[in-house]
Design an enzyme around this catalytic site. Structure first.
Site, PDB file in Angstrom:
ATOM      1  N   LYS A   1      -2.218  -1.519  -3.866  1.00 33.61           N
ATOM      2  CA  LYS A   1      -2.989  -0.393  -3.895  1.00 33.61           C
ATOM      3  C   LYS A   1      -2.208   0.923  -4.102  1.00 33.61           C
ATOM      4  O   LYS A   1      -1.275   1.123  -3.114  1.00 33.61           O
ATOM      5  CB  LYS A   1      -3.702  -0.578  -2.493  1.00 33.61           C
ATOM      6  CG  LYS A   1      -4.566   0.840  -2.223  1.00 33.61           C
ATOM      7  CD  LYS A   1      -5.149   0.578  -0.968  1.00 33.61           C
ATOM      8  CE  LYS A   1      -5.994   2.128  -0.551  1.00 33.61           C
ATOM      9  NZ  LYS A   1      -6.567   1.788   0.835  1.00 33.61           N
TER      10      LYS A   1
ATOM     11  N   LYS B   1       0.830  -1.148   0.004  1.00 30.43           N
ATOM     12  CA  LYS B   1      -0.067   0.017  -0.058  1.00 30.43           C
ATOM     13  C   LYS B   1       0.891   1.094   0.022  1.00 30.43           C
ATOM     14  O   LYS B   1       1.753   1.519   1.074  1.00 30.43           O
ATOM     15  CB  LYS B   1      -1.061   0.165   1.385  1.00 30.43           C
ATOM     16  CG  LYS B   1      -1.725   1.256   1.257  1.00 30.43           C
ATOM     17  CD  LYS B   1      -2.802   1.114   2.222  1.00 30.43           C
ATOM     18  CE  LYS B   1      -3.746   2.240   2.359  1.00 30.43           C
ATOM     19  NZ  LYS B   1      -4.725   2.139   3.389  1.00 30.43           N
TER      20      LYS B   1
HETATM   21  C1  PBG Z   1      -7.314   3.382   5.190  1.00 31.12           C
HETATM   22  C2  PBG Z   1      -7.772   3.206   4.039  1.00 31.12           C
HETATM   23  C3  PBG Z   1      -7.612   4.102   2.810  1.00 31.12           C
HETATM   24  C4  PBG Z   1      -8.299   3.695   1.851  1.00 31.12           C
HETATM   25  C5  PBG Z   1      -8.527   2.352   2.103  1.00 31.12           C
HETATM   26  N1  PBG Z   1      -8.354   1.991   3.577  1.00 31.12           N
HETATM   27  C6  PBG Z   1      -7.144   5.456   2.785  1.00 31.12           C
HETATM   28  C7  PBG Z   1      -5.867   5.781   3.625  1.00 31.12           C
HETATM   29  O1  PBG Z   1      -4.801   4.956   3.566  1.00 31.12           O
HETATM   30  O2  PBG Z   1      -5.720   6.968   3.712  1.00 31.12           O
HETATM   31  C8  PBG Z   1      -8.356   4.169   0.519  1.00 31.12           C
HETATM   32  C9  PBG Z   1      -8.970   3.897  -0.515  1.00 31.12           C
HETATM   33  C10 PBG Z   1      -9.371   4.682  -1.651  1.00 31.12           C
HETATM   34  O3  PBG Z   1      -8.802   5.822  -1.977  1.00 31.12           O
HETATM   35  O4  PBG Z   1     -10.249   4.401  -2.234  1.00 31.12           O
HETATM   36  N2  PBG Z   1      -7.266   2.488   6.125  1.00 31.12           N
END
Ligand code: PBG
Length: 324
Positions: A247, A194
């Site tokens: 991601k 991520k």
């Molecule tokens: C946080 C989380 C995020 C997303 C999914 N889970 C945001 C972040 O890490 O700030 C983002 C998903 C998206 O932008 O569609 N636990």
């Protein structure tokens, strides 16, 4: 020799015959944004067609999704500001929004796979995925809370828990905690790679979960780093994850490709909010065609090696696939 590659492109049938990538409704995971209360449906300005809804209204969308053949949903809570504190205590409330939603959804639709987000950012008044102390995101203390959060989700019927926090060592600890409580059938879909991406903005608007201070660079991966992403993939597989998430998706197709070749686990790509919003905004301006760009984006993610895709286009693409 003069090779005529166009021979295999000369008509629709031959093109279909040699087509390499097949996007199917089986590949889709539909995200849903939940808010507390009844009969509410709130627009998210930066995400056209996506709404924050109360459970009664989300049940209608889930029913439509099931009718279209979608197998899985992933749920994200928009927590009332009054319930947020620095420890994210609401994440462990068994009467909270998520436990209630999981059990209602599973009672009404036992077959749909319910995936839950394991992280503290929707609950934490600091807006971080972990506990913040003197400017530092605490790792091991956060992992302990995440283990309890994952067990609560499993207890209320989550099929898959998805830690999205990027703390170190959490997959092994969550697996251990789930097994200790007898939840050995609950799978872990870990956000292994991520990135600290700027594409999460619309999601943070949807959940009102923007970090109050600083950024997430001390736990999410630097977008410039490929080898580090592979390291995280290998670690989460070794720690016992069942599925791995990369991601965002579109800007990180190299990572999806390597993940699918390096790991033997299914690779789930998350086409995040910013990717969705960019396509929607350009389509609304008439600069690009919504349907064909939506298909191309999802097909490219599959072509790179994703087994499944979390996408805000889930309902839209499922309808299109059905009518094809
Ligand atoms: C946080 C989380 C995020 C997303 C999914 N889970 C945001 C972040 O890490 O700030 C983002 C998903 C998206 O932008 O569609 N636990």
């Amino acid at each position: 020799m003069f090779i005529r590659g166009r021979r295999l492109r000369q008509n629709k049938n031959i093109r279909n015959l040699v087509e390499e990538t097949n996007l199917s409704v089986n590949d889709l995971i539909m995200p849903i944004f939940l808010t507390d209360g009844k009969s509410k449906s709130q627009k998210i300005d930066s995400m056209p067609n996506i709404f924050r809804k109360t459970l009664d209204n989300q049940l209608k969308d889930i029913s439509s999704a099931i009718k279209l053949g979608i197998n899985a949903i992933i749920i994200f809570p928009a927590i009332n500001k009054k319930l947020k504190d620095p420890l994210g205590k609401e994440a462990l409330n068994k009467k909270g929004l998520i436990p209630r939603a999981i059990s209602t959804i599973k009672k009404k639709f036992p077959e749909i796979l319910v995936i839950t987000d394991v992280a503290l950012d929707p609950y934490n008044s600091d807006g971080h995925d972990g506990l913040l102390k003197n400017g530092e995101i605490l790792n091991d203390e956060t992992v302990e809370i995440l283990c309890r959060q994952a067990c609560i989700h499993a207890e209320f019927g989550a099929d898959i828990v998805a830690p999205s926090d990027m703390m170190d060592g959490r997959v092994a600890k969550i697996r251990e905690a789930l097994d200790r409580k007898g939840f050995y059938n609950t799978a872990i879909m870990s956000y292994a790679a991520k990135f600290a991406s700027s594409l999460y903005g619309p999601f943070r608007e949807a959940l009102n979960s923007k970090p109050k201070s600083g950024d997430k660079k001390s736990y999410q991966i630097n977008p410039k780093n490929y080898r580090e992403a592979v390291k995280e993939i290998l670690l989460d597989e070794a720690e016992g994850a069942d599925l791995l998430v990369v991601k965002p998706a579109s800007f990180y197709l190299d990572v999806i490709k390597t993940a699918s070749e390096t790991s033997v686990l299914p690779i789930v790509a998350y086409q995040v909010s910013g990717e969705y919003s960019m396509i929607k905004a350009a389509a609304q301006k008439g600069y690009i065609d919504n349907d064909s760009v939506m298909c191309e984006s999802l097909e490219s993610i599959k072509r790179a090696g994703a087994t499944a895709i979390i996408t805000y286009f889930a309902l839209e693409i499922a309808k299109l696939l059905r009518n094809q």
